[in-house]
Design an enzyme around this catalytic site. Structure first.
Site: not given
Length: 384
Positions: A54, A88, A262
């Protein structure tokens, strides 16, 4: 292909409180939906490393301090550089392994560690991009490098809340390599459930890596356990987990709410970490079987392409994994009626058959006795 890589969070919502206590209250429904607290009576993920492919993880957040190992930038195979912490990646790492320090957010596997494998991705993606077919042979992708790095550096689980349209050979081979090393691979299936294509065709574009064989594809559900409307629906979906109004860590501290597959994938990666902590020798396909066979809210038909086999139940998955530890081979859920087959008979030892030897030997002896008898009779007649 780098520009096609996207994170799979659809939106970030306003968070109702900033104090430590409210975040636990806000996330309680997530812990309950996954039956996590019961699973914690058995394990909290100690000894397991989860690789987070990520954006880079913020190691300064109190819930992640001392719990994150930073890997090299996966974007380039030749140049190592430090990437700044990403919104994120930090959020996903927290869902997996946040410690809950000072009453803050706690992850599904709070005793696990994180291996951050960062790459340059877009934290605010669009989701209506049509699939792109790649032509020719592509070089190794950042994801392929990340999977091989994770497998070679002690990760037992890989969490991938990212996606791109269209498979790559380098990624397929890297997935196979990681699976062969016993690494459990978990990925978000995508947030394309409301695209014009999905509405027209009744199915969503496939997102990769969730679409690769052997990867546990995770869909998102709401507080009622129903499939989130944005969650992609196709046969890459194996199981589901909460993905609506899920509290997550903010980069630089604090909390916010997220929506998207996610979050669902990161939560399931945490459950996989619990399983690997308790049963480290369980193979990836057996972990997937444990998750699928024990899921709650199973569709009426047993499986559908919206929530797969249902919402993951961490405690039940641990029990299912325990039963699988004695299995000689794994059986996919719903395929048990084929059975395991009968064992083949033990082959006979090479060489002569003992019974035939005895018969042959007995016949020879009888013949010799008869021959000797005949000679004696002839000699007696000559003497007369």
């Amino acid at each position: 292909m780098l520009t096609a890589v996207r994170v799979l969070t659809a939106a970030v919502l306003a968070f109702s409180g900033t104090a430590a206590a409210p975040v636990r209250d806000q996330q309680q429904w997530v812990l309950d939906a996954l039956n996590v607290e019961q699973a914690w009576t058995v394990t909290k993920g100690k000894g397991v490393t989860v690789a987070v492919v990520d954006s880079a993880v913020d190691t300064g957040v109190k819930e992640l301090k001392g719990r994150v190992t930073n890997g090299p930038d996966m974007t380039s195979g030749t140049i190592e550089r430090a990437l700044p912490p990403g919104r994120h990646g930090t959020a996903m790492a927290g869902l997996i392994a946040a410690s809950g320090a000072d009453g803050g957010l706690i992850g599904v596997a709070p005793d696990a560690r994180i291996l951050s494998l960062p790459m340059v991705i877009d934290d605010e993606p669009a989701f209506a991009v049509p699939p792109v077919q790649e032509e020719g042979v592509a070089p190794e992708s950042p994801l392929a490098r990340a999977l091989r790095y994770a497998a070679n550096h002690g990760a037992q689980v890989v969490s991938m809340s990212i996606g791109s349209y269209g498979p790559l050979r380098s990624e397929r081979e890297a997935v196979s390599y990681a699976l062969s090393k016993g690494v459990v691979l978990v990925a978000a299936v995508g947030n394309d459930g409301q695209t014009p294509y999905a509405k027209e065709k009744g199915t969503s574009y496939w997102s990769f890596p969730a679409g690769y064989p052997g990867v546990i594809g995770v869909a998102a559900t709401d507080k009622q356990g129903r499939r989130a409307t944005f969650s992609s629906d196709n046969l890459s979906v194996l199981v589901a987990a909460p993905g609506v109004e899920v509290p997550v860590l903010k980069r630089d501290g604090g909390y916010e709410l997220s929506e998207g597959t996610s979050s669902a994938a990161a939560l399931v990666a945490g459950v996989a970490a619990l399983i690997k902590s308790r049963y480290p020798d369980l193979r990836p396909e057996q972990v997937a079987q444990a998750l699928a066979s024990s899921a709650r809210g199973r569709p009426a038909a047993g499986y559908d392409d919206q929530t797969g086999f249902g919402v993951v139940d961490a405690a039940a998955a641990l029990n299912a994994a325990d039963r699988l530890t004695g299995a000689k081979q794994s059986v996919a859920p719903g395929m048990e009626h084929f059975g395991r087959g009968e064992d083949s008979p033990v082959p006979t030892r090479p060489g002569p058959d003992p019974l035939r030897l005895w018969l042959y030997g007995g016949g020879v002896l009888v013949a010799l006795v008869a021959f000797c008898g005949a000679i004696i009779v002839l000699n007696q007649r000559k003497e007369e």
